[in-house]
Write an enzyme that holds these catalytic residues in place. Structure first.
Site, PDB file in Angstrom:
ATOM      1  N   ALA A  52       0.895  -1.252   0.054  1.00 15.31           N
ATOM      2  CA  ALA A  52      -0.011  -0.072  -0.023  1.00 15.31           C
ATOM      3  C   ALA A  52       0.749   1.271  -0.130  1.00 15.31           C
ATOM      4  O   ALA A  52       0.305   2.398   0.105  1.00 15.31           O
ATOM      5  CB  ALA A  52      -0.984  -0.075   1.222  1.00 15.31           C
ATOM      6  N   ARG A  74      13.516   5.850   8.158  1.00 18.29           N
ATOM      7  CA  ARG A  74      14.035   6.420   9.104  1.00 18.29           C
ATOM      8  C   ARG A  74      13.211   7.682   9.591  1.00 18.29           C
ATOM      9  O   ARG A  74      12.989   8.493   9.057  1.00 18.29           O
ATOM     10  CB  ARG A  74      15.262   7.406   8.648  1.00 18.29           C
ATOM     11  CG  ARG A  74      16.659   7.656   9.626  1.00 18.29           C
ATOM     12  CD  ARG A  74      17.662   8.195   8.972  1.00 18.29           C
ATOM     13  NE  ARG A  74      18.731   8.177   9.879  1.00 18.29           N
ATOM     14  CZ  ARG A  74      19.923   7.778   9.620  1.00 18.29           C
ATOM     15  NH1 ARG A  74      20.062   7.567   8.331  1.00 18.29           N
ATOM     16  NH2 ARG A  74      20.933   7.950  10.659  1.00 18.29           N
ATOM     17  N   ASP A 115      20.093   2.559  -9.483  1.00 16.24           N
ATOM     18  CA  ASP A 115      21.472   3.181  -9.766  1.00 16.24           C
ATOM     19  C   ASP A 115      21.873   2.937 -11.283  1.00 16.24           C
ATOM     20  O   ASP A 115      22.446   4.046 -11.765  1.00 16.24           O
ATOM     21  CB  ASP A 115      22.455   2.614  -8.804  1.00 16.24           C
ATOM     22  CG  ASP A 115      21.904   2.750  -7.334  1.00 16.24           C
ATOM     23  OD1 ASP A 115      22.123   3.695  -6.772  1.00 16.24           O
ATOM     24  OD2 ASP A 115      21.239   1.828  -6.833  1.00 16.24           O
ATOM     25  N   HIS A 137      23.775  -0.022  -2.514  1.00 17.98           N
ATOM     26  CA  HIS A 137      22.775   0.883  -2.875  1.00 17.98           C
ATOM     27  C   HIS A 137      22.896   2.205  -1.996  1.00 17.98           C
ATOM     28  O   HIS A 137      21.981   2.108  -0.975  1.00 17.98           O
ATOM     29  CB  HIS A 137      21.340   0.289  -3.169  1.00 17.98           C
ATOM     30  CG  HIS A 137      20.382   1.511  -3.324  1.00 17.98           C
ATOM     31  ND1 HIS A 137      20.184   2.204  -4.421  1.00 17.98           N
ATOM     32  CD2 HIS A 137      19.218   1.756  -2.398  1.00 17.98           C
ATOM     33  CE1 HIS A 137      19.107   3.260  -4.220  1.00 17.98           C
ATOM     34  NE2 HIS A 137      18.811   2.925  -3.155  1.00 17.98           N
TER      35      HIS A 137
HETATM   36  P1  NAI Z   1       6.152   4.164   1.769  1.00 25.48           P
HETATM   37  O1  NAI Z   1       6.211   4.674   3.160  1.00 25.48           O
HETATM   38  O2  NAI Z   1       5.533   4.656   0.690  1.00 25.48           O
HETATM   39  O3  NAI Z   1       5.869   2.533   1.694  1.00 25.48           O
HETATM   40  C1  NAI Z   1       6.154   1.590   2.465  1.00 25.48           C
HETATM   41  C2  NAI Z   1       5.046   0.628   3.046  1.00 25.48           C
HETATM   42  O4  NAI Z   1       5.722  -0.627   3.465  1.00 25.48           O
HETATM   43  C3  NAI Z   1       3.950   1.338   3.942  1.00 25.48           C
HETATM   44  O5  NAI Z   1       2.644   1.220   3.307  1.00 25.48           O
HETATM   45  C4  NAI Z   1       4.187   0.499   5.119  1.00 25.48           C
HETATM   46  O6  NAI Z   1       3.041   0.216   5.833  1.00 25.48           O
HETATM   47  C5  NAI Z   1       4.523  -0.956   4.654  1.00 25.48           C
HETATM   48  N1  NAI Z   1       5.520  -1.397   5.506  1.00 25.48           N
HETATM   49  C6  NAI Z   1       6.609  -1.225   6.476  1.00 25.48           C
HETATM   50  N2  NAI Z   1       6.741  -2.274   7.066  1.00 25.48           N
HETATM   51  C7  NAI Z   1       6.342  -3.551   6.669  1.00 25.48           C
HETATM   52  C8  NAI Z   1       6.439  -4.768   6.914  1.00 25.48           C
HETATM   53  N3  NAI Z   1       7.336  -5.285   7.817  1.00 25.48           N
HETATM   54  N4  NAI Z   1       5.858  -5.623   6.346  1.00 25.48           N
HETATM   55  C9  NAI Z   1       4.825  -5.432   5.181  1.00 25.48           C
HETATM   56  N5  NAI Z   1       4.795  -3.857   4.871  1.00 25.48           N
HETATM   57  C10 NAI Z   1       5.503  -3.077   5.494  1.00 25.48           C
HETATM   58  O7  NAI Z   1       7.543   3.889   1.072  1.00 25.48           O
HETATM   59  P2  NAI Z   1       8.101   3.695  -0.564  1.00 25.48           P
HETATM   60  O8  NAI Z   1       8.224   4.831  -1.028  1.00 25.48           O
HETATM   61  O9  NAI Z   1       7.367   2.591  -0.952  1.00 25.48           O
HETATM   62  O10 NAI Z   1       9.672   2.909  -0.389  1.00 25.48           O
HETATM   63  C11 NAI Z   1       9.812   1.586   0.253  1.00 25.48           C
HETATM   64  C12 NAI Z   1      11.041   1.383   0.499  1.00 25.48           C
HETATM   65  O11 NAI Z   1      12.008   1.431  -0.682  1.00 25.48           O
HETATM   66  C13 NAI Z   1      11.997   2.317   1.487  1.00 25.48           C
HETATM   67  O12 NAI Z   1      12.553   1.674   2.191  1.00 25.48           O
HETATM   68  C14 NAI Z   1      12.719   3.077   0.483  1.00 25.48           C
HETATM   69  O13 NAI Z   1      14.007   3.568   1.030  1.00 25.48           O
HETATM   70  C15 NAI Z   1      13.043   2.023  -0.663  1.00 25.48           C
HETATM   71  N6  NAI Z   1      13.464   2.418  -1.776  1.00 25.48           N
HETATM   72  C16 NAI Z   1      14.661   1.766  -2.359  1.00 25.48           C
HETATM   73  C17 NAI Z   1      15.089   2.092  -3.601  1.00 25.48           C
HETATM   74  C18 NAI Z   1      16.241   1.111  -3.973  1.00 25.48           C
HETATM   75  O14 NAI Z   1      16.766   1.516  -5.222  1.00 25.48           O
HETATM   76  N7  NAI Z   1      16.717  -0.072  -3.481  1.00 25.48           N
HETATM   77  C19 NAI Z   1      14.658   3.249  -4.287  1.00 25.48           C
HETATM   78  C20 NAI Z   1      13.628   3.951  -3.861  1.00 25.48           C
HETATM   79  C21 NAI Z   1      13.353   3.510  -2.413  1.00 25.48           C
END
Ligand code: NAI
Length: 327
Positions: free
Chosen positions: A13, A94, A161, A189
């Site tokens: 979500a 964070r 990246d 990353h």
């Molecule tokens: P967001 O905060 O919009 O969504 C994260 C979702 O994960 C939230 O709905 C939350 O309720 C859910 N969540 C948290 N803990 C959970 C768990 N234990 N089990 C299931 N669901 C859980 O964040 P967004 O923008 O979708 O980013 C998600 C992650 O991806 C972040 O950690 C962000 O830093 C990372 N990211 C990684 C990138 C990469 O290149 N590897 C690039 C961009 C973001």
């Protein structure tokens, strides 16, 4: 027609989830002939589960021919049941005043539990991509928590990246992105990643002499790619989501369907390649075939590259040391 495969997505979500699920279900990840069953995981929190229901309503409303089933879960032990592909997107962000070690510890808890759940209930061939940050270390934790699954099945996302670097090189050379081959991104990353175009070619011509600008490499290219995430937050007021989802699609599609000899970047556990200690989840250039990746070996590492690789390795080892006692 093909038998449906099970695709688990965590953080379903969230904003990356919203940019990801519709593309998976339209067939962009596994092919236009591959039906999928979505197994969506969110935290059990009522608000998150309600938001997940909303996303599922929209998925229904797309009337995707490939959507063979869809489930909402609040527990990894049911969400990962028999899953063939697992995209671990949800992570603990964070919070204000949160220290790095607290962030690592919170995520270690999530990815230990999810690794154990995969180990217990997922398909024995499950392919796991960790997107949630710190992605390499979270993937390492999940892998270490799943001793019955092959370590080769755990990967971390470096593809964003890689794609960012491709588009910077395309802009610099005035050539189409699709013409650039043999780019490598090494390491974590994070801003320490090392995007390396020393081997890259455009229409068979080496890129390095074409650019012929070491100052640009050091002072523009590497910082631009490394700090791109922060630049997007600054501009958009939100972190990159659509481009992250796009990279996740690229990573999984290439892993499943093959790159036909083309190099892509994946974060994968080292077997000692290029002097990286075993099991460190490191960005490497790879090719893929028949659902397996292969690290590109035998590349020459010059002094500057070695310095950059050492730097990103040091950061990764510090992260992994920081969670050792939690595994
Ligand atoms: P967001 O905060 O919009 O969504 C994260 C979702 O994960 C939230 O709905 C939350 O309720 C859910 N969540 C948290 N803990 C959970 C768990 N234990 N089990 C299931 N669901 C859980 O964040 P967004 O923008 O979708 O980013 C998600 C992650 O991806 C972040 O950690 C962000 O830093 C990372 N990211 C990684 C990138 C990469 O290149 N590897 C690039 C961009 C973001």
């Amino acid at each position: 027609s093909k038998k449906p495969v099970r695709v688990a997505v965590t953080g379903a979500a969230g904003q990356i989830g919203y940019a990801l699920l519709f593309r998976i279900t339209s067939g962009e990840m596994l092919g236009k002939d591959q039906p999928v069953i979505l197994q969506l995981l969110e935290i059990p929190d009522e608000k998150a589960q309600k938001a997940l229901k909303g996303v599922m309503m929209e998925l229904e409303d797309c009337a995707f021919p490939l959507l063979a089933g869809m489930e909402a879960h609040g527990d990894a032990n049911t969400a990962f049941k028999d899953t063939d592909y697992a995209l671990l997107v949800g992570a603990r962000p964070r919070g204000p005043g949160m220290e790095r070690k607290d962030l690592l510890a919170a995520n270690a808890q999530i990815f230990t539990a999810q690794g154990k759940a995969l180990n217990a209930v997922a398909s024995r061939n499950v392919r796991v991509l960790v997107v949630g940050n710190p992605a390499n270390t979270n993937a390492y934790i999940a892998m270490k928590s799943a001793p019955d699954l092959s370590r080769k099945n755990f990967t971390a996302m470096l593809r964003l990246d890689h794609n960012r670097a491709l588009s910077q090189i395309a802009a610099k050379t005035g050539k189409p992105v699709s013409s650039i081959e043999k780019l490598a991104v090494w390491g974590n990353h994070s801003p320490t990643m090392y995007a390396d175009y020393r081997f890259a070619t455009i229409e068979g011509q080496p890129v390095k002499p074409l650019i012929n600008d070491e100052e640009w490499n050091k002072n523009v290219f590497l910082p631009t790619v490394g700090k791109r995430g922060a630049a997007i937050i600054e501009a958009r007021g939100l972190s990159s989501a659509a481009s992250a989802a796009n990279a996740a699609i690229d990573h999984m599609r290439d892993w499943a369907l093959g790159t036909k000899g083309k190099w892509v970047t994946m974060g994968v556990p080292s077997n000692g390649e290029y002097g990286i200690p075993k099991d460190v989840m490191f960005g490497y250039p790879v090719t893929t075939e028949n659902g397996e990746y292969k690290i590109v070996e035998g590349l020459e590492i010059d002094a500057f590259s070695q310095e950059r690789i050492n730097l990103t390795l040091k950061e990764l080892q510090e992260e992994q040391d920081g969670v050792k006692h939690l595994l």
